[in-house]
Design an enzyme around this catalytic site. Structure first.
Site, short mmCIF file in Angstrom:
data_model
loop_
_atom_site.label_atom_id
_atom_site.label_comp_id
_atom_site.label_asym_id
_atom_site.label_seq_id
_atom_site.Cartn_x
_atom_site.Cartn_y
_atom_site.Cartn_z
N ASP A 67 29.41 -17.16 -25.67
CA ASP A 67 28.12 -16.47 -25.58
C ASP A 67 27.47 -16.27 -26.95
OD1 ASP A 67 29.99 -14.60 -26.47
OD2 ASP A 67 30.02 -13.48 -24.60
N ASP A 136 34.03 -2.56 -19.28
CA ASP A 136 33.53 -2.58 -17.90
C ASP A 136 34.05 -3.80 -17.12
OD1 ASP A 136 32.12 -4.67 -19.03
OD2 ASP A 136 30.12 -3.87 -18.60
N HIS A 138 33.89 -6.99 -18.08
CA HIS A 138 33.17 -8.27 -18.24
C HIS A 138 34.01 -9.31 -18.96
CE1 HIS A 138 31.16 -6.77 -22.21
NE2 HIS A 138 32.18 -7.54 -22.51
N GLU A 143 28.39 -9.42 -16.85
CA GLU A 143 28.53 -7.99 -16.56
C GLU A 143 28.86 -7.79 -15.08
OE1 GLU A 143 28.78 -6.16 -18.95
OE2 GLU A 143 27.16 -6.25 -20.43
#
Ligand code: PGA
Length: 260
Positions: A67, A136, A138, A143
């Site tokens: 990313d 979280d 990811h 996400e």
């Protein structure tokens, strides 16, 4: 999934580096999927050591990063381009043309993403994908609620992710809102996934990913479906796993040919 629990992050990183090194020795033009963040730094340090001290050869290795932030140029100190060159590539004999990182300044983002996917395919697909995990759950910047079949595309960062990553920036207002990330479907196509997680802050995300239901609310849980995922943890990140004793016994009992 194979769960490997080690006393420290350094030991887990050394095991990860041995897995990567063996793959490169077996296939010199290995395709690596790489990650940024604090988690893979130990792995990168160890790969650099293996290159310097043991001659691990990266001259034919190809890499694709997961990313990049949208809006940051290659030389921006917080860009993942900068991170990768500083923390890994400039210390190896890797060819610049073999390094691929999403372009955060791409004018036509969908066209760029399509080309990135095509380039991965043309390279023969990813042999080993290195992954960290967000608090979280990811992976990449996929996400919670990301589609399990998603491909490389634009994503909006979750408020929690921007908070988590603010430590690298002067203030949270500087953390970009958007990124380009490989999709979960893209990640699932890699032959082997190495998921690293260290510290108490990751314990809940690891519990949900490894022992919770497979659910889009916890993107890393999709790795339960992947054919060859190895999860490398320190004690703190493993502390909420119910079957810790089992994972330890599996690792301790591996036949010699299967040991790392
Ligand atoms: P970290 O980030 O390695 O900096 O904790 C992991 C991630 O967000 O994927």
């Amino acid at each position: 999934m194979e769960i490997v629990i080690q006393k420290s992050a350094e030991e887990a990183a050394r095991i990860g580096a041995r897995i990567v090194a063996r793959q490169i020795q077996r296939k010199p033009n290995t395709v690596l999927g790489l990650a940024t963040g604090s988690t893979p730094l130990g792995l990168y340090r160890e790969l650099i050591r293996l290159h310097r001290e043991e001659g691990l050869d990266f001259s034919k290795v190809r890499t694709f990063n997961l990313d990049e932030y949208i809006g940051l140029s290659f030389d921006h100190p917080m860009s993942y381009h900068h991170f990768m060159w500083e923390n890994l590539f400039r210390h190896l004999n890797i060819a610049k043309k073999n390094v691929h990182i999403p372009d955060g300044l791409a004018k036509d983002v969908p066209a760029f993403c399509e080309r990135y996917e095509k380039d991965m395919k043309k390279a023969g697909g990813i042999d080993i994908q290195v992954l960290g995990i967000g608090s979280d759950g990811h992976i990449g910047f996929n996400e919670p609620t990301s589609s399990f079949s998603s491909r490389t595309r634009i994503k909006t960062l979750d408020g929690q992710t921007r908070k988590d990553n603010a430590r690298f920036f002067k203030s949270i207002t500087e953390v970009p809102h958007h990124c380009i990330t490989m999709g979960i479907g893209t990640i699932l196509e890699s032959r082997t996934c190495l998921l690293f997680a260290f510290g108490k802050g990751k314990a809940e995300a690891i519990r949900e990913s490894v022992e919770g239901p497979m659910a889009a609310m916890c993107p890393a849980s999709v790795l339960q479906w992947h054919r060859d995922t190895r999860v490398l943890l320190d004690e703190a990140a493993a502390s909420k796993l119910k079957k810790r004793a089992y994972y330890r016994s599996v690792y301790a009992g591996k036949p010699a040919w299967q040991q790392y």
